[in-house]
Design an enzyme around this catalytic site. Structure first.
Site, PDB file in Angstrom:
ATOM      1  N   GLN A 514      -8.532 -34.629  -3.363  1.00  0.00           N
ATOM      2  CA  GLN A 514      -8.049 -33.549  -2.491  1.00  0.00           C
ATOM      3  C   GLN A 514      -9.073 -33.264  -1.390  1.00  0.00           C
ATOM      4  O   GLN A 514     -10.186 -32.811  -1.683  1.00  0.00           O
ATOM      5  CB  GLN A 514      -7.857 -32.284  -3.325  1.00  0.00           C
ATOM      6  CG  GLN A 514      -7.368 -31.091  -2.549  1.00  0.00           C
ATOM      7  CD  GLN A 514      -7.488 -29.796  -3.365  1.00  0.00           C
ATOM      8  OE1 GLN A 514      -8.540 -29.505  -3.929  1.00  0.00           O
ATOM      9  NE2 GLN A 514      -6.417 -29.034  -3.424  1.00  0.00           N
ATOM     10  N   TYR A 516      -9.636 -30.926   1.269  1.00  0.00           N
ATOM     11  CA  TYR A 516      -9.408 -29.676   1.999  1.00  0.00           C
ATOM     12  C   TYR A 516     -10.719 -29.170   2.610  1.00  0.00           C
ATOM     13  O   TYR A 516     -10.857 -29.027   3.805  1.00  0.00           O
ATOM     14  CB  TYR A 516      -8.868 -28.581   1.071  1.00  0.00           C
ATOM     15  CG  TYR A 516      -7.419 -28.711   0.625  1.00  0.00           C
ATOM     16  CD1 TYR A 516      -6.631 -29.803   0.974  1.00  0.00           C
ATOM     17  CD2 TYR A 516      -6.845 -27.714  -0.147  1.00  0.00           C
ATOM     18  CE1 TYR A 516      -5.313 -29.899   0.549  1.00  0.00           C
ATOM     19  CE2 TYR A 516      -5.521 -27.802  -0.575  1.00  0.00           C
ATOM     20  CZ  TYR A 516      -4.765 -28.902  -0.230  1.00  0.00           C
ATOM     21  OH  TYR A 516      -3.478 -28.980  -0.650  1.00  0.00           O
ATOM     22  N   SER A 517     -11.713 -28.896   1.718  1.00  0.00           N
ATOM     23  CA  SER A 517     -12.930 -28.195   2.174  1.00  0.00           C
ATOM     24  C   SER A 517     -13.736 -29.043   3.150  1.00  0.00           C
ATOM     25  O   SER A 517     -13.759 -30.272   3.066  1.00  0.00           O
ATOM     26  CB  SER A 517     -13.830 -27.872   0.978  1.00  0.00           C
ATOM     27  OG  SER A 517     -13.113 -27.151   0.029  1.00  0.00           O
ATOM     28  N   GLU A 632      -1.408 -23.267 -10.082  1.00  0.00           N
ATOM     29  CA  GLU A 632      -2.710 -23.559 -10.675  1.00  0.00           C
ATOM     30  C   GLU A 632      -3.348 -22.326 -11.301  1.00  0.00           C
ATOM     31  O   GLU A 632      -4.102 -22.434 -12.245  1.00  0.00           O
ATOM     32  CB  GLU A 632      -3.659 -24.086  -9.608  1.00  0.00           C
ATOM     33  CG  GLU A 632      -3.568 -25.571  -9.387  1.00  0.00           C
ATOM     34  CD  GLU A 632      -4.663 -26.034  -8.429  1.00  0.00           C
ATOM     35  OE1 GLU A 632      -5.818 -25.637  -8.616  1.00  0.00           O
ATOM     36  OE2 GLU A 632      -4.319 -26.750  -7.495  1.00  0.00           O
ATOM     37  N   ASN A 757     -14.359 -16.098  -6.766  1.00  0.00           N
ATOM     38  CA  ASN A 757     -13.979 -14.804  -7.347  1.00  0.00           C
ATOM     39  C   ASN A 757     -14.082 -13.666  -6.333  1.00  0.00           C
ATOM     40  O   ASN A 757     -13.345 -12.681  -6.423  1.00  0.00           O
ATOM     41  CB  ASN A 757     -14.839 -14.531  -8.582  1.00  0.00           C
ATOM     42  CG  ASN A 757     -14.379 -15.375  -9.755  1.00  0.00           C
ATOM     43  OD1 ASN A 757     -13.662 -16.373  -9.563  1.00  0.00           O
ATOM     44  ND2 ASN A 757     -14.749 -15.000 -10.950  1.00  0.00           N
ATOM     45  N   GLU A 758     -14.970 -13.824  -5.366  1.00  0.00           N
ATOM     46  CA  GLU A 758     -15.048 -12.787  -4.323  1.00  0.00           C
ATOM     47  C   GLU A 758     -13.767 -12.809  -3.483  1.00  0.00           C
ATOM     48  O   GLU A 758     -13.226 -11.751  -3.138  1.00  0.00           O
ATOM     49  CB  GLU A 758     -16.267 -13.021  -3.418  1.00  0.00           C
ATOM     50  CG  GLU A 758     -17.605 -12.744  -4.078  1.00  0.00           C
ATOM     51  CD  GLU A 758     -18.006 -13.807  -5.095  1.00  0.00           C
ATOM     52  OE1 GLU A 758     -17.564 -14.972  -4.949  1.00  0.00           O
ATOM     53  OE2 GLU A 758     -18.746 -13.481  -6.045  1.00  0.00           O
TER      54      GLU A 758
HETATM   55  C1  LIG Z   1     -17.040 -28.364  -8.662  1.00  0.00           C
HETATM   56  C2  LIG Z   1     -16.275 -28.169  -7.403  1.00  0.00           C
HETATM   57  C3  LIG Z   1     -15.247 -29.025  -7.093  1.00  0.00           C
HETATM   58  C4  LIG Z   1     -14.557 -28.877  -5.902  1.00  0.00           C
HETATM   59  N1  LIG Z   1     -13.571 -29.775  -5.594  1.00  0.00           N
HETATM   60  C5  LIG Z   1     -12.965 -29.708  -4.403  1.00  0.00           C
HETATM   61  C6  LIG Z   1     -12.008 -30.691  -4.025  1.00  0.00           C
HETATM   62  O1  LIG Z   1     -11.705 -31.597  -4.789  1.00  0.00           O
HETATM   63  N2  LIG Z   1     -11.455 -30.604  -2.815  1.00  0.00           N
HETATM   64  C7  LIG Z   1     -11.755 -29.625  -1.943  1.00  0.00           C
HETATM   65  O2  LIG Z   1     -11.200 -29.600  -0.857  1.00  0.00           O
HETATM   66  N3  LIG Z   1     -12.659 -28.646  -2.272  1.00  0.00           N
HETATM   67  C8  LIG Z   1     -13.275 -28.692  -3.461  1.00  0.00           C
HETATM   68  N4  LIG Z   1     -14.199 -27.749  -3.802  1.00  0.00           N
HETATM   69  C9  LIG Z   1     -14.573 -26.739  -2.815  1.00  0.00           C
HETATM   70  C10 LIG Z   1     -14.137 -25.329  -3.125  1.00  0.00           C
HETATM   71  O3  LIG Z   1     -12.800 -25.154  -2.844  1.00  0.00           O
HETATM   72  C11 LIG Z   1     -15.068 -24.425  -2.290  1.00  0.00           C
HETATM   73  O4  LIG Z   1     -16.355 -24.541  -2.834  1.00  0.00           O
HETATM   74  C12 LIG Z   1     -14.639 -22.993  -2.286  1.00  0.00           C
HETATM   75  O5  LIG Z   1     -13.443 -22.799  -1.585  1.00  0.00           O
HETATM   76  C13 LIG Z   1     -15.731 -22.088  -1.670  1.00  0.00           C
HETATM   77  O6  LIG Z   1     -16.143 -22.554  -0.427  1.00  0.00           O
HETATM   78  P1  LIG Z   1     -17.693 -22.791  -0.118  1.00  0.00           P
HETATM   79  O7  LIG Z   1     -18.267 -23.576  -1.217  1.00  0.00           O
HETATM   80  O8  LIG Z   1     -17.809 -23.317   1.227  1.00  0.00           O
HETATM   81  O9  LIG Z   1     -18.358 -21.367  -0.182  1.00  0.00           O
HETATM   82  P2  LIG Z   1     -18.371 -20.283   0.984  1.00  0.00           P
HETATM   83  O10 LIG Z   1     -16.991 -20.050   1.487  1.00  0.00           O
HETATM   84  O11 LIG Z   1     -19.425 -20.599   1.967  1.00  0.00           O
HETATM   85  O12 LIG Z   1     -18.804 -19.007   0.191  1.00  0.00           O
HETATM   86  C14 LIG Z   1     -20.176 -18.729  -0.145  1.00  0.00           C
HETATM   87  C15 LIG Z   1     -20.210 -17.413  -0.899  1.00  0.00           C
HETATM   88  O13 LIG Z   1     -19.731 -16.374  -0.050  1.00  0.00           O
HETATM   89  C16 LIG Z   1     -18.615 -15.727  -0.621  1.00  0.00           C
HETATM   90  N5  LIG Z   1     -17.672 -15.373   0.435  1.00  0.00           N
HETATM   91  C17 LIG Z   1     -17.195 -16.156   1.410  1.00  0.00           C
HETATM   92  N6  LIG Z   1     -16.354 -15.488   2.193  1.00  0.00           N
HETATM   93  C18 LIG Z   1     -16.289 -14.227   1.698  1.00  0.00           C
HETATM   94  C19 LIG Z   1     -15.582 -13.053   2.049  1.00  0.00           C
HETATM   95  N7  LIG Z   1     -14.722 -13.016   3.065  1.00  0.00           N
HETATM   96  N8  LIG Z   1     -15.759 -11.964   1.271  1.00  0.00           N
HETATM   97  C20 LIG Z   1     -16.600 -11.974   0.222  1.00  0.00           C
HETATM   98  N9  LIG Z   1     -17.299 -13.052  -0.147  1.00  0.00           N
HETATM   99  C21 LIG Z   1     -17.149 -14.164   0.563  1.00  0.00           C
HETATM  100  C22 LIG Z   1     -18.031 -16.745  -1.588  1.00  0.00           C
HETATM  101  O14 LIG Z   1     -17.319 -16.135  -2.622  1.00  0.00           O
HETATM  102  C23 LIG Z   1     -19.293 -17.434  -2.107  1.00  0.00           C
HETATM  103  O15 LIG Z   1     -19.846 -16.670  -3.131  1.00  0.00           O
HETATM  104  C24 LIG Z   1     -14.898 -27.847  -5.002  1.00  0.00           C
HETATM  105  C25 LIG Z   1     -15.907 -26.961  -5.337  1.00  0.00           C
HETATM  106  C26 LIG Z   1     -16.600 -27.114  -6.524  1.00  0.00           C
HETATM  107  C27 LIG Z   1     -17.704 -26.145  -6.855  1.00  0.00           C
END
Ligand SMILES: Cc1cc2nc3c(=O)[nH]c(=O)nc-3n(C[C@H](O)[C@H](O)[C@H](O)COP(=O)(O)OP(=O)(O)OC[C@H]3O[C@@H](n4cnc5c(N)ncnc54)[C@H](O)[C@@H]3O)c2cc1C
Length: 773
Positions: A514, A516-517, A632, A757-758
């Site tokens: 997947q 997305y990110s 999910e 969770n946030e």
């Molecule tokens: C083990 C693992 C597998 C994954 N697999 C996939 C995958 O297969 N495909 C894919 O596309 N993605 C994948 N992901 C990515 C996942 O979807 C993202 O990590 C997730 O959406 C969070 O984005 P980020 O890591 O960029 O954190 P950020 O968005 O940068 O967030 C950093 C911190 O800030 C907080 N935060 C951000 N915005 C806000 C807000 N508006 N209010 C309050 N708090 C906030 C977050 O909660 C977090 O604690 C995976 C992640 C992990 C850990």
């Protein structure tokens, strides 16, 4: 004729509604204010009205003038009493003594007391306690001596409710046996000394100094006395729990309203994220309390130990919720929250009173742990009557137990023992054989329609299928094809796409990941920048994806790409498929905290993707991606991971002798109940799915509680392992190998992915609580 659950529910609703009307007429908070710290602190005239409404006879047989409606009706009313506090001693005099008396052998006196309680003529209490510890026996020092037709009783009973009762059921010893006597307040030798409770009600210290009663007032003696007293206390705790839930619910609603209307810094205070998230956590406690009480009351019959444990559990959860919410509410009201004038203080004090009476949060957790026989049993012990698994059964027509047994039997026969409950994500090479055995069984895609090679399971069977997999500790497969892209293609794909991809997913020839990110598009996914520009019959893709789970094992990727930069960001995203072998795609695995290469960066450098790989219409990608999330969320809320971690905690703690340590036991009891209560919350949402309805946005609560419970327990596992908690090597515990930190790492993922969770808290604050932006 048997009463159905629906009929019971209707009756309960009717009680609630009439209780609401009754309370709004007789119980404005001004009465609580006027009567607090007065003797006796309630009005007999109102008590008579309560009796006319049937409240004093809820637990009393119809033959004695009661309504015989049982605990559910009593609890339904108590919730309303919690919302509109009543000075009259509903629990102390209509519930507790009735619960004791109805369990006693029928005698003329017992029947007379019950009839008079039901008629509202008698206000009775139970005098069982001598020390402040509720776990102590009910009659340590009290004695009764019989002499012919007369008896004399000596006792000092504390925390007796209510004040100014007409008499008490007093526990004592007679001829070396436990006994219960009825002691009218007017008896010679009775001194009732009252003291104030925090909520302004009165508790009594009852001095019985050779108090004279007729010998016939010895209502019962012998071995059955203690168990029946404990059962009566347990029932009373369950009704207290309901009142505490009512308090939590009412105060939560009032506080929410305040957050929306109190302006500071030019906006409602509820627009602040710090307050929103704390409010969501309070909401979670209220919802948990509600789910736990509902689940408990719905069980028609239980053995006494389970019943006692269940009552202690609901009291612990509801008391915690009420104290948490009322305390938070004071904080959120600022200085006005600290005034006597604000009604929140009345609720807070009432919660404090109810919490300590018959045991507070801590004591009830201990009781739940002590009295639950199954508390220390292994988590994974599915007993099943093996049924050979046919490849093509009519699953939806099977009974759920038969279906579960069939699935269980298949898993046991085919899933490798060594791969149960792995602490890290497994790769395709580890799980290929399992994938293929599910595939040849026709079970690889349980949710897909049969015409596309799935099992076509209806929601209830689907839940059962996944629950059985999880309960056995089956590892998550490289399942993006099955759970994500397959359903997308079935719903939004073209016929050609379906024909091209679906059979290969089923056969395990195509493994999907997947995409997305992106580095700058995580929580704010819609900011993604990987671009796809149409050039003739092809899209040209440039950009980078990140955190792509198991991309190194994947043959294909589905991704979100930007196809229009000029419009609102969600409106310019498309959903695209690509073969990982396409020139210009580079995969770079990333080592995670546990040292595993679980996710990857994926780079796109002028990657040419056929136009026909677009799914849905151009720029419709956001809608498609969002449609998947709901399904999910229920699975990420499953209690199995937490239950498994709890079992590891138990094994390590046994090895280290920690069950002799009260501090550990208290934390263990809290964790055990957190998992049990998660199960209750999960069951509520699973029921929605089973009914085929869409999950409400409040399902985010489930993700938060499931993953944070799991994380807390994973940390407890590390703590319990002591010095070994810092070892990279596994600990041998019985037959199991446990690496404490590996479980902790694994738990850390769960609070990040699937919408952190946030972000879940943001969703709840806005969509469910309606807090301002
Ligand atoms: C083990 C693992 C597998 C994954 N697999 C996939 C995958 O297969 N495909 C894919 O596309 N993605 C994948 N992901 C990515 C996942 O979807 C993202 O990590 C997730 O959406 C969070 O984005 P980020 O890591 O960029 O954190 P950020 O968005 O940068 O967030 C950093 C911190 O800030 C907080 N935060 C951000 N915005 C806000 C807000 N508006 N209010 C309050 N708090 C906030 C977050 O909660 C977090 O604690 C995976 C992640 C992990 C850990």
């Amino acid at each position: 004729m048997q009463t159905t659950q629906d009929e019971i529910q209707q009756l309960e609703d009717a009680f609630k509604e009439s209780a609401r009307d009754f309370l709004s007429a007789v119980s404005p908070l001004s009465r609580i204010r006027a009567l607090r710290n007065t003797d006796p602190g309630y009005e007999r005239a109102i008590w008579h009205k309560m009796a006319q409404a049937g409240w004093t006879g809820l637990l009393i047989p119809e033959s004695l003038g009661g309504l015989e409606q049982g605990l559910r009706a009593a609890a339904a009313i108590a919730v309303e009493v919690g919302r509109s506090p009543l000075p009259e001693p509903y629990i102390a005099s209509a519930i507790h003594p009735a619960a004791v008396l109805t369990a006693l052998p029928a005698t003329r006196l017992r029947d007379e007391l019950l009839s008079r309680i039901a008629a509202g003529e008698l206000i009775a209490g139970v005098a069982w306690q001598e020390a402040s510890d509720v776990a102590l026996t009910s009659n340590a020092e009290a004695t009764v001596v019989i002499d012919g037709d007369h008896a004399r009783i000596c006792a000092v009973k504390r925390w007796v409710y209510p004040a100014n009762a007409d008499g008490w059921l007093v526990t004592c010893r007679h001829s070396d046996m436990d006994a219960i006597c009825w002691v009218p307040a007017a008896s010679h030798g009775v001194i009732a000394e009252s003291h104030e409770r925090v909520d302004g009600s009165l508790a009594v210290t009852l001095h019985l100094n050779q108090a004279a009663i007729p010998a016939s007032h010895l209502l019962a003696q012998g071995d059955e006395v203690q168990p029946l007293l404990e059962q009566a206390k347990a029932q009373t705790r369950a009704v207290q729990a309901a009142e505490l839930l009512g308090i939590a619910t009412e105060v939560f609603g009032r506080t929410l309203e305040y957050l929306k209307t109190r302006i500071q810094f030019g906006k409602p205070i509820g627009a602040n994220q710090a307050l929103q998230h704390r409010m969501v956590d309070a909401y979670l406690q209220v919802e948990l309390a509600q789910a736990v009480l509902k689940e408990f009351l719905a069980v028609p019959a239980m053995n006494p130990a389970d019943f006692a444990a269940g009552c202690a559990r609901v009291k612990a959860r509801c008391a915690h919720a009420a104290l948490h919410v009322t305390r938070l509410s004071i904080q959120f009201h600022g200085a006005i929250g600290y005034t006597d004038e604000l009604d929140i203080g009345l609720y807070f004090k009432r919660a404090l009173h109810l919490n300590s009476w018959l045991g507070g949060v801590l004591e009830n957790r201990r009781l739940a742990l002590q009295s639950r026989e199954t508390a220390l049993e292994p988590a994974n012990s599915p007993a099943d009557s093996a049924i050979a698994a046919p490849a093509d059964g009519n699953w939806n027509a099977m009974s759920e137990p038969a279906f579960r047994a069939t699935v269980r039997q298949f898993i046991k026969a085919n899933y490798p023992e060594a791969l149960r409950n792995p602490p890290q994500r497994l790769h395709w090479k580890d799980l290929k054989d399992w994938y293929l055995s599910l595939s040849s069984q026709g079970w690889i895609a349980p949710a897909w329609p049969r015409e596309h090679g799935g099992m076509g399971l209806e929601p209830d069977k689907l839940i059962a299928f996944f629950e059985e997999m999880e309960a056995y500790g089956v590892a998550r497969m490289p399942d993006q094809g099955i759970i994500n892209i397959g359903p997308v293609l079935i719903k939004y794909g073209t016929e050609k796409q379906r024909r091209q991809y679906l059979p290969k997913i089923i056969a395990g020839e195509h493994i999907w990941c997947q995409g997305y990110s992106e580095p700058n598009a995580g929580s704010d996914l819609a900011s993604l920048r990987t671009e796809a520009v149409l050039d003739g019959d092809e899209f040209v893709v440039n950009g980078q994806k990140i955190w792509t789970t198991l991309a190194q094992d994947a043959t294909h990727i589905f991704m979100l790409v930007r196809t229009d930069k000029e419009v609102k960001k969600q409106a310019g995203i498309s959903f695209l498929l690509a073969d990982m072998k396409t020139p210009g795609i580079t995969v770079r695995p990333i080592r995670n905290l546990g040292g595993e290469e679980e996710f990857c960066e994926v780079f796109f450098d002028n990657v040419r993707v056929p136009k026909e790989n677009l799914v849905g219409a151009l720029n419709q990608g956001w809608t498609i991606a969002k449609a998947l999330l709901d399904f999910e969320r229920i699975f990420v809320g499953s209690p199995n991971q937490s239950r498994y971690a709890l079992n590891q905690l138990r094994l390590i703690a046994q090895q280290k002798g920690l069950f002799n340590d009260q501090a550990f036991l208290d934390r263990y009891a809290a964790s055990m109940l957190d998992v049990d209560d998660l199960q209750a919350l999960y069951a509520g949402y699973a029921d929605i799915v089973k009914r085929g309805e869409a999950l409400p946005p409040s399902v985010s609560l489930l993700k938060i509680w499931a993953t944070e419970t799991y994380s807390r327990i994973a940390m407890e596992v590390v703590e319990a392992a002591q010095e070994q908690g810092g070892d990279a090597a596994p600990i041998l515990v019985g037959d199991s190998q446990i690496t404490p930190c590996a479980r902790l790492y694994n738990s850390a993922i769960t609070t990040i992915y699937g919408g952190s969770n946030e972000i879940q808290r943001n969703i709840l604050a806005k969509l469910v609580l309606g807090l301002p932006v």
